[in-house]
Scaffold this active site. Sequence first.
Site, PDB file in Angstrom:
ATOM      1  CE1 TYR A 193      35.004  29.778  42.457  1.00  0.00           C
ATOM      2  CE2 TYR A 193      33.506  29.822  39.943  1.00  0.00           C
ATOM      3  CZ  TYR A 193      33.546  29.687  41.499  1.00  0.00           C
ATOM      4  OH  TYR A 193      32.875  27.972  42.095  1.00  0.00           O
ATOM      5  N   GLY A 214      40.977  37.753  34.529  1.00  0.00           N
ATOM      6  CA  GLY A 214      40.890  39.155  33.290  1.00  0.00           C
ATOM      7  C   GLY A 214      41.319  40.205  34.180  1.00  0.00           C
ATOM      8  CG  HIS A 246      40.226  33.628  42.138  1.00  0.00           C
ATOM      9  ND1 HIS A 246      39.212  33.260  41.701  1.00  0.00           N
ATOM     10  CD2 HIS A 246      40.562  33.077  43.276  1.00  0.00           C
ATOM     11  CE1 HIS A 246      38.320  32.725  42.821  1.00  0.00           C
ATOM     12  NE2 HIS A 246      39.253  32.890  43.249  1.00  0.00           N
ATOM     13  CB  CYS A 247      38.876  37.799  38.734  1.00  0.00           C
ATOM     14  SG  CYS A 247      39.465  37.926  37.433  1.00  0.00           S
ATOM     15  CD1 TRP A 248      33.784  35.132  34.020  1.00  0.00           C
ATOM     16  CD2 TRP A 248      33.865  33.170  35.692  1.00  0.00           C
ATOM     17  NE1 TRP A 248      33.425  34.056  34.115  1.00  0.00           N
ATOM     18  CE2 TRP A 248      33.318  32.895  34.374  1.00  0.00           C
ATOM     19  CE3 TRP A 248      33.295  32.581  36.918  1.00  0.00           C
ATOM     20  CZ2 TRP A 248      32.844  31.782  34.529  1.00  0.00           C
ATOM     21  CZ3 TRP A 248      33.328  31.271  36.661  1.00  0.00           C
ATOM     22  CH2 TRP A 248      32.359  31.141  35.717  1.00  0.00           C
TER      23      TRP A 248
END
Length: 353
Positions: free
Chosen positions: A130, A106, A101-103
Amino acid sequence: MAITKLTIAPFLAAAQDHLVLDVRSPGEYHHAHIPGAQLLALFTDEERKVVGTAYKQQSRQKAIKIGLQFFGPKMVGMIEQVEQWCAALNKDAERHTVLVHCWRGGMRSAGVAWLLDLYGFNVITLVGGYKTYRHWVLAQLENNYPIHIVGGYTGSGKTDLLHELTKQQEAVIDLEALALHKGSAFGALDKIPQPSQEMFENLLAHELQKHEQASRIWMEDESQRIGLVNIPIVLFKQMRTKPVFFLDIPFEERLNHIIKEYGGYEKEKLVNAIIRIKKRLGGLETKTAINYLLEDDVKECFRILLKYYDKLYIKGLYNRENAETLTCKIPVDQVDAVQNAGKLENLLQTQHA
């Protein structure tokens, strides 16, 4: 192999058995992250800033090209790092499932997911990243829970009792352990850095979820503030409406227990802690307590401090609606976690008889 996309609930369920990779920058990760996640940063903090600036001031395409220049040289190292984590988990890297996962779900997570999928990992990404996870955390903190509060004056061994209840398979959330602080002016004598407020909330939400099927969850009676972090207001208000099981232990017994717990610290640390409560303790009492300490009379020093904390605690205990109804006093002779856990259990059985 197709990359699987999961929403937050199934993602967190999968996270209990598989490696979670946070591909945000180190700064983002160290501020707060999903408990248990490993940092596999696609960009450094500075690289993220450069890519973000290009995205805003030039174009998406320009940002992607710059990002790929940063990403390219790191690819082999990132794969090898994931392989090492998998090996530590005794997993076969070629068939192991990894969660990424990222923010916001994306380009960063998409890029790393593509690389790991290409190499042969079974890859799962988090829809919404996140940011979605944080919405889940805040929702957890607003649920209603069957909380039972362990109360008692300072030195009653409340934390020890919680540890004993854990051994007895009771559902327990140790707020001070999550906050890395013991909750008073003396709570940071070990100088362990506390988590950020956001990270504290993440840890707390995971503990609440872990015990969501429990018939009761034990917590210690705390002020809203624990060192530098705060119990989220919604949860704190809920805690103030729950039953309090008050360990009523004689003053001298508690005093001896406090001396064992704090008496061995360096005088300078203890003096600094006393000075931090000078306004509320009062100038004369502060001076007297410090003088006793400097004269190696730790017991008389802590006698003054314990009287102060007793007044503070009783004020907090009764500063809640229906305090008399909510509070159940348990007379006990000494600070003994095993013995007091037994008395608590006997009381609960009597109440449910």
